[in-house]
Design a protein around this motif. Structure first.
Motif, mmCIF file in Angstrom:
data_model
loop_
_atom_site.group_PDB
_atom_site.id
_atom_site.type_symbol
_atom_site.label_atom_id
_atom_site.label_comp_id
_atom_site.label_asym_id
_atom_site.label_seq_id
_atom_site.Cartn_x
_atom_site.Cartn_y
_atom_site.Cartn_z
ATOM 1 N N MET A 1 -6.678 -10.097 -8.460
ATOM 2 C CA MET A 1 -6.741 -8.901 -9.279
ATOM 3 C C MET A 1 -8.012 -8.878 -10.127
ATOM 4 S SD MET A 1 -4.857 -6.365 -9.408
ATOM 5 C CE MET A 1 -4.380 -4.964 -10.301
ATOM 6 N N HIS B 1 -11.333 -8.030 -2.649
ATOM 7 C CA HIS B 1 -9.974 -8.154 -3.195
ATOM 8 C C HIS B 1 -8.936 -7.645 -2.199
ATOM 9 C CE1 HIS B 1 -6.640 -8.001 -5.997
ATOM 10 N NE2 HIS B 1 -6.477 -6.725 -5.694
ATOM 11 N N ILE B 2 -9.211 -6.502 -1.574
ATOM 12 C CA ILE B 2 -8.268 -5.933 -0.607
ATOM 13 C C ILE B 2 -8.135 -6.861 0.596
ATOM 14 C CG2 ILE B 2 -7.949 -4.021 1.014
ATOM 15 C CD1 ILE B 2 -9.166 -2.209 -1.153
ATOM 16 N N LYS C 1 -8.560 -10.107 0.660
ATOM 17 C CA LYS C 1 -7.778 -11.271 0.241
ATOM 18 C C LYS C 1 -6.284 -10.947 0.214
ATOM 19 C CE LYS C 1 -11.015 -14.025 -2.410
ATOM 20 N NZ LYS C 1 -11.336 -14.612 -3.717
ATOM 21 N N LEU C 2 -5.932 -9.748 -0.276
ATOM 22 C CA LEU C 2 -4.525 -9.361 -0.296
ATOM 23 C C LEU C 2 -3.960 -9.248 1.115
ATOM 24 C CD1 LEU C 2 -4.275 -6.678 -3.111
ATOM 25 C CD2 LEU C 2 -3.409 -9.009 -3.139
ATOM 26 N N LYS C 3 -4.740 -8.700 2.033
ATOM 27 C CA LYS C 3 -4.273 -8.557 3.416
ATOM 28 C C LYS C 3 -4.045 -9.919 4.069
ATOM 29 C CE LYS C 3 -4.454 -4.083 4.136
ATOM 30 N NZ LYS C 3 -3.392 -3.260 4.643
ATOM 31 N N ARG C 4 -4.894 -10.885 3.764
ATOM 32 C CA ARG C 4 -4.740 -12.215 4.352
ATOM 33 C C ARG C 4 -3.519 -12.933 3.782
ATOM 34 N NH1 ARG C 4 -10.861 -14.615 4.616
ATOM 35 N NH2 ARG C 4 -11.560 -13.254 6.297
ATOM 36 N N MET C 5 -3.233 -12.714 2.502
ATOM 37 C CA MET C 5 -2.084 -13.385 1.889
ATOM 38 C C MET C 5 -0.777 -12.789 2.353
ATOM 39 S SD MET C 5 -3.588 -13.880 -1.966
ATOM 40 C CE MET C 5 -2.022 -14.317 -2.656
ATOM 41 N N ASN C 6 -0.730 -11.477 2.585
ATOM 42 C CA ASN C 6 0.494 -10.789 3.006
ATOM 43 C C ASN C 6 0.251 -10.075 4.328
ATOM 44 O OD1 ASN C 6 1.755 -11.534 0.584
ATOM 45 N ND2 ASN C 6 0.929 -9.736 -0.457
#
Length: 62
Positions: free
Chosen positions: A1, A53-54, A56-61
């Motif tokens: 974030m 940031h986006i 990273k979020l896609k890779r985590m979820n």
């Protein structure tokens, strides 16, 4: 974030700073032109931060 917030802050700063610079010193065309370049660079850097940031979020979820 944190990357997202930094990216948004850079983009908002660029949008606010450009009209201020153009109003303060409209007679010096080079100064206004370089301020356009600088604010454009701020926009691009902010966009890169938001995109990272986006991603990273896609890779985590997935």
């Amino acid at each position: 974030m944190k990357l997202f917030n930094i990216g948004l802050l850079l983009m908002i700063t660029a949008v606010i700073a450009l009209p201020i610079v153009a109003v303060i010193n409209p007679a010096n065309r080079d100064f206004v032109l370089y301020s356009f370049y600088f604010c454009g660079a701020l926009e691009l850097i902010g966009l890169i931060f938001v995109l990272v940031h986006i991603i990273k979020l896609k890779r985590m979820n997935p």
